[in-house]
Design a protein around this motif. Sequence first.
Motif, PDB file in Angstrom:
ATOM      1  N   UNK A 194     -31.439 -18.955  74.603  1.00 36.99           N
ATOM      2  CA  UNK A 194     -31.319 -20.012  75.588  1.00 36.99           C
ATOM      3  C   UNK A 194     -32.620 -20.802  75.580  1.00 36.99           C
ATOM      4  N   UNK A 195     -32.454 -22.125  75.500  1.00 38.32           N
ATOM      5  CA  UNK A 195     -33.602 -23.020  75.421  1.00 38.32           C
ATOM      6  C   UNK A 195     -33.454 -24.120  76.463  1.00 38.32           C
ATOM      7  N   UNK A 196     -34.586 -24.702  76.819  1.00 36.19           N
ATOM      8  CA  UNK A 196     -34.642 -25.714  77.866  1.00 36.19           C
ATOM      9  C   UNK A 196     -35.365 -26.939  77.318  1.00 36.19           C
ATOM     10  N   UNK A 197     -34.733 -28.113  77.463  1.00 27.85           N
ATOM     11  CA  UNK A 197     -35.306 -29.339  76.914  1.00 27.85           C
ATOM     12  C   UNK A 197     -35.284 -30.416  78.002  1.00 27.85           C
ATOM     13  N   UNK A 198     -36.428 -31.046  78.227  1.00 29.15           N
ATOM     14  CA  UNK A 198     -36.516 -32.125  79.218  1.00 29.15           C
ATOM     15  C   UNK A 198     -35.842 -33.383  78.682  1.00 29.15           C
ATOM     16  N   UNK A 199     -35.340 -34.240  79.581  1.00 30.43           N
ATOM     17  CA  UNK A 199     -34.573 -35.420  79.152  1.00 30.43           C
ATOM     18  C   UNK A 199     -35.371 -36.416  78.319  1.00 30.43           C
ATOM     19  N   UNK A 200     -36.681 -36.482  78.485  1.00 29.87           N
ATOM     20  CA  UNK A 200     -37.459 -37.460  77.740  1.00 29.87           C
ATOM     21  C   UNK A 200     -37.807 -37.020  76.318  1.00 29.87           C
ATOM     22  N   UNK A 201     -37.496 -35.784  75.967  1.00 32.42           N
ATOM     23  CA  UNK A 201     -37.843 -35.286  74.632  1.00 32.42           C
ATOM     24  C   UNK A 201     -36.874 -35.848  73.590  1.00 32.42           C
ATOM     25  N   UNK A 202     -37.422 -36.378  72.530  1.00 26.16           N
ATOM     26  CA  UNK A 202     -36.636 -36.958  71.442  1.00 26.16           C
ATOM     27  C   UNK A 202     -35.734 -35.906  70.795  1.00 26.16           C
ATOM     28  N   UNK A 203     -36.191 -34.688  70.707  1.00 22.50           N
ATOM     29  CA  UNK A 203     -35.405 -33.607  70.112  1.00 22.50           C
ATOM     30  C   UNK A 203     -34.086 -33.393  70.853  1.00 22.50           C
ATOM     31  N   UNK A 204     -34.058 -33.702  72.143  1.00 19.29           N
ATOM     32  CA  UNK A 204     -32.828 -33.538  72.919  1.00 19.29           C
ATOM     33  C   UNK A 204     -31.670 -34.305  72.289  1.00 19.29           C
ATOM     34  N   UNK A 205     -31.924 -35.511  71.814  1.00 19.01           N
ATOM     35  CA  UNK A 205     -30.866 -36.315  71.183  1.00 19.01           C
ATOM     36  C   UNK A 205     -30.251 -35.586  69.995  1.00 19.01           C
TER      37      UNK A 205
END
Length: 150
Positions: free
Chosen positions: A37-48
Amino acid sequence: MIKDDWMLISAGRPGAMNTMTASWGGTGCLWNKDVSFVFIRPQRYTLEFVEKEDYYTLSFFGKEQRQALSYCGKVSGRDCDKVKESGLTPVFVGDVPCFEEASLTFVCRKLFVSDMKEDMFLDTSLPEIYYKKKDFHRMFVGEIEKVFVK
């Protein structure tokens, strides 16, 4: 290992990938599957990239790669070729990116996604401390389908 040594979360395909350093997350058993399980903030490019693809990888490194992981945590792939400038060597398991220098890699198939929201916190001090900008993480749970150990 995640908290102290960090990891790279990566997703994409050859020619279009990104990675980010993370120190929050974990592994375990859920739904009778080995999961991460990982957590990514909305502003991180990797999220896309993680949102778009069915798979992501978690890559772990020795201390000799600490500078590269620090770089990948400070610089956005929107602004430069972060992977190239980090000095790490991307390789692909099928179409899923990971790194030649990694000592351990998990290939994870996304199973679940959920957005954190302020009203979900039972400990109301946490949003005040960690989310002053209201940029709550998106959580991904992925089945660990392959593990590569160097």
